[in-house]
Write a protein that holds these residues in place. Structure first.
Motif, PDB file in Angstrom:
ATOM      1  N   GLY A 195       0.816  -1.418   0.010  1.00  0.00           N
ATOM      2  CA  GLY A 195       0.073   0.056   0.025  1.00  0.00           C
ATOM      3  C   GLY A 195       0.892   1.274   0.039  1.00  0.00           C
ATOM      4  O   GLY A 195       0.325   2.558   0.054  1.00  0.00           O
ATOM      5  N   PHE A 196       1.980   1.101  -0.220  1.00  0.00           N
ATOM      6  CA  PHE A 196       2.942   2.304  -0.209  1.00  0.00           C
ATOM      7  C   PHE A 196       2.572   3.194  -1.621  1.00  0.00           C
ATOM      8  O   PHE A 196       2.326   2.254  -2.726  1.00  0.00           O
ATOM      9  CB  PHE A 196       4.388   2.005   0.054  1.00  0.00           C
ATOM     10  N   GLN A 197       2.595   4.354  -1.369  1.00  0.00           N
ATOM     11  CA  GLN A 197       2.600   5.182  -2.614  1.00  0.00           C
ATOM     12  C   GLN A 197       3.777   5.535  -3.585  1.00  0.00           C
ATOM     13  O   GLN A 197       3.737   5.950  -4.742  1.00  0.00           O
ATOM     14  CB  GLN A 197       1.846   6.227  -2.415  1.00  0.00           C
ATOM     15  N   GLY A 198       4.902   5.389  -3.004  1.00  0.00           N
ATOM     16  CA  GLY A 198       6.272   5.872  -3.784  1.00  0.00           C
ATOM     17  C   GLY A 198       7.461   5.244  -3.011  1.00  0.00           C
ATOM     18  O   GLY A 198       7.344   4.285  -2.213  1.00  0.00           O
ATOM     19  N   ILE A 199       8.495   5.396  -3.957  1.00  0.00           N
ATOM     20  CA  ILE A 199       9.725   4.807  -3.466  1.00  0.00           C
ATOM     21  C   ILE A 199      10.799   5.547  -3.403  1.00  0.00           C
ATOM     22  O   ILE A 199      10.839   6.719  -3.982  1.00  0.00           O
ATOM     23  CB  ILE A 199      10.246   3.282  -4.204  1.00  0.00           C
ATOM     24  N   GLU A 200      11.868   5.483  -2.540  1.00  0.00           N
ATOM     25  CA  GLU A 200      13.199   6.425  -2.595  1.00  0.00           C
ATOM     26  C   GLU A 200      13.753   5.024  -3.334  1.00  0.00           C
ATOM     27  O   GLU A 200      13.899   3.853  -2.950  1.00  0.00           O
ATOM     28  CB  GLU A 200      13.812   6.087  -1.261  1.00  0.00           C
ATOM     29  N   LEU A 201      14.586   5.576  -4.625  1.00  0.00           N
ATOM     30  CA  LEU A 201      15.361   4.621  -5.331  1.00  0.00           C
ATOM     31  C   LEU A 201      16.765   4.732  -4.896  1.00  0.00           C
ATOM     32  O   LEU A 201      17.340   5.639  -5.009  1.00  0.00           O
ATOM     33  CB  LEU A 201      15.036   4.930  -6.850  1.00  0.00           C
ATOM     34  N   GLY A 202      17.083   3.216  -4.622  1.00  0.00           N
ATOM     35  CA  GLY A 202      18.519   3.406  -3.969  1.00  0.00           C
ATOM     36  C   GLY A 202      19.550   3.244  -5.252  1.00  0.00           C
ATOM     37  O   GLY A 202      19.083   1.925  -6.095  1.00  0.00           O
ATOM     38  N   PHE A 203      20.440   3.679  -5.216  1.00  0.00           N
ATOM     39  CA  PHE A 203      21.328   3.623  -6.129  1.00  0.00           C
ATOM     40  C   PHE A 203      21.974   2.160  -6.324  1.00  0.00           C
ATOM     41  O   PHE A 203      22.209   1.723  -7.253  1.00  0.00           O
ATOM     42  CB  PHE A 203      22.758   4.723  -6.028  1.00  0.00           C
ATOM     43  N   PRO A 204      22.263   1.594  -5.211  1.00  0.00           N
ATOM     44  CA  PRO A 204      22.722   0.143  -5.357  1.00  0.00           C
ATOM     45  C   PRO A 204      21.788  -0.570  -6.116  1.00  0.00           C
ATOM     46  O   PRO A 204      21.939  -1.510  -6.718  1.00  0.00           O
ATOM     47  CB  PRO A 204      22.880  -0.215  -3.963  1.00  0.00           C
ATOM     48  N   ASP A 205      20.595  -0.671  -6.027  1.00  0.00           N
ATOM     49  CA  ASP A 205      19.581  -1.050  -6.554  1.00  0.00           C
ATOM     50  C   ASP A 205      19.182  -0.957  -7.933  1.00  0.00           C
ATOM     51  O   ASP A 205      19.052  -1.954  -8.694  1.00  0.00           O
ATOM     52  CB  ASP A 205      18.250  -0.969  -5.932  1.00  0.00           C
ATOM     53  N   LEU A 206      19.692   0.197  -8.376  1.00  0.00           N
ATOM     54  CA  LEU A 206      19.594   0.616  -9.854  1.00  0.00           C
ATOM     55  C   LEU A 206      20.978   0.218 -10.555  1.00  0.00           C
ATOM     56  O   LEU A 206      20.807  -0.597 -11.635  1.00  0.00           O
ATOM     57  CB  LEU A 206      19.749   1.931 -10.016  1.00  0.00           C
ATOM     58  N   LEU A 207      22.136  -0.052  -9.820  1.00  0.00           N
ATOM     59  CA  LEU A 207      23.240  -0.627 -10.450  1.00  0.00           C
ATOM     60  C   LEU A 207      23.174  -2.156 -10.591  1.00  0.00           C
ATOM     61  O   LEU A 207      23.434  -2.632 -11.572  1.00  0.00           O
ATOM     62  CB  LEU A 207      24.251  -0.321  -9.302  1.00  0.00           C
ATOM     63  N   SER A 208      22.363  -2.807  -9.673  1.00  0.00           N
ATOM     64  CA  SER A 208      22.287  -4.299  -9.552  1.00  0.00           C
ATOM     65  C   SER A 208      21.213  -4.743 -10.732  1.00  0.00           C
ATOM     66  O   SER A 208      21.393  -5.396 -11.613  1.00  0.00           O
ATOM     67  CB  SER A 208      21.769  -4.685  -8.349  1.00  0.00           C
ATOM     68  N   PHE A 209      20.020  -3.795 -10.893  1.00  0.00           N
ATOM     69  CA  PHE A 209      18.960  -3.933 -11.900  1.00  0.00           C
ATOM     70  C   PHE A 209      19.731  -3.699 -13.355  1.00  0.00           C
ATOM     71  O   PHE A 209      19.333  -4.643 -14.230  1.00  0.00           O
ATOM     72  CB  PHE A 209      18.051  -2.766 -11.609  1.00  0.00           C
TER      73      PHE A 209
END
Length: 350
Positions: A43-57
Motif C-alpha cells: 500500500g505504499f504510494q512511492g519509493i526512494e530509489l536506492g542507487f545500489p538497486d539501480l546498479l544491480s538492476f
C-alpha cells in the motif's frame, strides 16, 4: 505538502503520503522488480530509489557488471524502472544516497569527481522521473569549513534548479560536520536556495542526540544524567518544531534501532567506519519491532512544524544481532512496515 501549525488531529494526518526505500527490503542482490511489487502490494504510494538497486538492476539486465559512472547504461535502466513503477502505481520520490560531495579542496580530483557524479545522477533523475536528490552530510576525516560546505551545496542546488530539481540534505549522525538537525538547518540557511530543503530522519537525529551504541545503556552518557538527557532531547524537539518551516522539510525517513547486545567499539573499524555508521547499516528495524529510540517523539516534533509530506520507511534490519534477516518474505516485511506506519500515526495523534 505543508499545513499551518495546527494540532495533530487524526484528520490532519490522514493524507500523509507513504513511500519506502528500495534498499530497505532485501539486498541489492534481490530483484528490484520483486522489491517494487512488495512495496506496492503493502500500500505504499512511492519509493526512494536506492542507487545500489539501480546498479544491480542494470547489471542483471545486461548480464555484466555496470559501473557507478556508466551513466548512459544506468539511464536506460532507469527508464525501465520508471515504466515498472508506473505500472504498479508507484511514484519515484527521491534518488539516494548521494554522499561524499561537499567540502573538497578547489581543483582537487575529488571535487571534480563529485561534480561529475552529480551531473550523472541528474541524468538518472530525469530518466526515472524524480525531482529530488538526497545528499547525506559528509563524514570527511579532514576538517571542513561550514562556509565551504554551504558554497558547494549552493552550487549543487543551482545545478539541480536548472532542471527544476530539489536537494534534500540529511544529517548523518556520524558526520564530521553536520551530525544533528540543527547543523543541517544552519547550513540550509546559509545555502538559501528555494530548492534546498531537509531530509530529516528519526534514526539519524534520535540516534545521535539521545542514543549511543558504544555505551552499556545504549544512551548518550558522559557528563549528562539520564533525566537531563531526556530533558535536553525534548528541548531539542521543541526547538525543531518552532524553528524549521514546514516547506523546508522535504521528507521524513522513519526507522528505529536495536540496542546492540554489546556496546560497539568506539573506534573506527578497518574500513574507517565510525560506530554509529556501523550501527546504521544493519540494526535499524521498523518502529515498534524491538527498537528503543523515541521515534514517535521525533515524528511528532516534525509534524508540529505543519509538515504533512512524505513519510518514508528507510530501515536496515539484520535483526537484533545484525545478521538475522534472510529476506524470505519481502511482501510480509513491507506489510509489517505499513502496519508500523499506521501505528506511528496513531501514536502521534492528539
Amino acid at each position: 505538502m505543508a499545513l499551518s501549525k495546527d494540532p495533530l488531529s487524526k484528520d490532519s494526518l490522514s493524507d500523509i503520503p507513504t513511500c519506502y526505500a528500495t534498499v530497505s527490503v532485501g539486498t541489492p542482490d534481490h530483484p528490484l522488480d520483486k522489491k517494487l511489487e512488495a512495496i506496492a502490494a503493502a500500500g505504499f504510494q512511492g519509493i526512494e530509489l536506492g542507487f545500489p538497486d539501480l546498479l544491480s538492476f542494470a547489471s542483471k539486465k545486461l548480464g555484466k557488471d555496470v559501473g557507478p559512472q556508466d551513466f548512459d547504461v544506468l539511464c536506460n535502466a532507469g527508464l525501465e524502472v520508471k515504466r515498472r513503477c508506473k505500472e504498479l502505481g508507484l511514484k519515484v520520490v527521491m534518488l539516494q544516497p548521494f554522499s561524499n560531495f561537499e567540502g573538497w579542496k578547489q581543483q582537487s580530483e575529488e571535487r571534480k569527481d563529485a561534480f561529475k557524479r552529480a551531473k550523472g545522477w541528474i541524468m538518472i533523475m530525469e530518466a526515472v522521473g524524480t525531482d529530488m536528490l538526497q545528499v547525506g552530510s559528509t563524514d570527511s576525516p579532514i576538517p571542513i569549513s561550514r562556509e565551504v560546505v554551504a558554497s558547494d551545496l549552493k552550487e549543487l542546488a543551482d545545478l539541480l534548479a536548472s532542471h527544476n530539481f530539489r536537494l534534500a540534505y540529511e544529517n548523518w549522525c556520524w558526520s564530521t560536520h553536520a551530525p544533528d538537525w540543527k547543523d543541517v538547518w544552519e547550513i540550509a540557511k546559509k545555502v538559501d536556495r528555494p530548492n534546498f530543503g531537509l531530509c530529516l530522519d528519526t534514526f539519524q537525529s534520535a540516534g545521535g542526540e539521545w542514543a549511543d551504541p558504544t555505551t552499556k545503556s545504549g544512551l548518550v552518557e558522559g557528563n549528562v544524567k539520564r533525566e537531563d538527557l531526556q530533558k535536553q532531547f525534548q528541548e531539542s524537539l521543541k526547538s525543531l518544531s518552532v524553528t524549521i518551516p514546514a516547506e523546508k522539510i522535504y521528507i521524513l525517513q522513519i526507522s528505529d534501532a536495536y540496542k546492540p547486545k554489546e556496546p560497539l567499539d568506539p573506534t573506527p573499524d578497518e574500513n574507517g567506519m565510525m560506530p554509529r555508521a556501523r550501527w546504521s547499516m544493519c540494526l535499524r528495524p521498523v518502529p515498534f519491532d524491538g527498537g528503543y529510540l523515541p521515534v514517535a517523539d521525533f515524528a511528532k516534533a516534525v509534524l508540529k512544524t505543519g509538515f504533512r509530506g512524505w513519510f518514508s520507511t528507510e530501515v536496515f534490519d539484520g535483526g537484533p544481532s545484525g545478521q538475522d534477516q534472510e529476506w524470505k518474505d519481502m511482501p510480509g516485511y513491507t506489510k509489517k512496515a505499513m502496519q508500523s506506519h499506521e501505528r506511528l500515526l496513531r501514536e502521534v495523534a492528539e
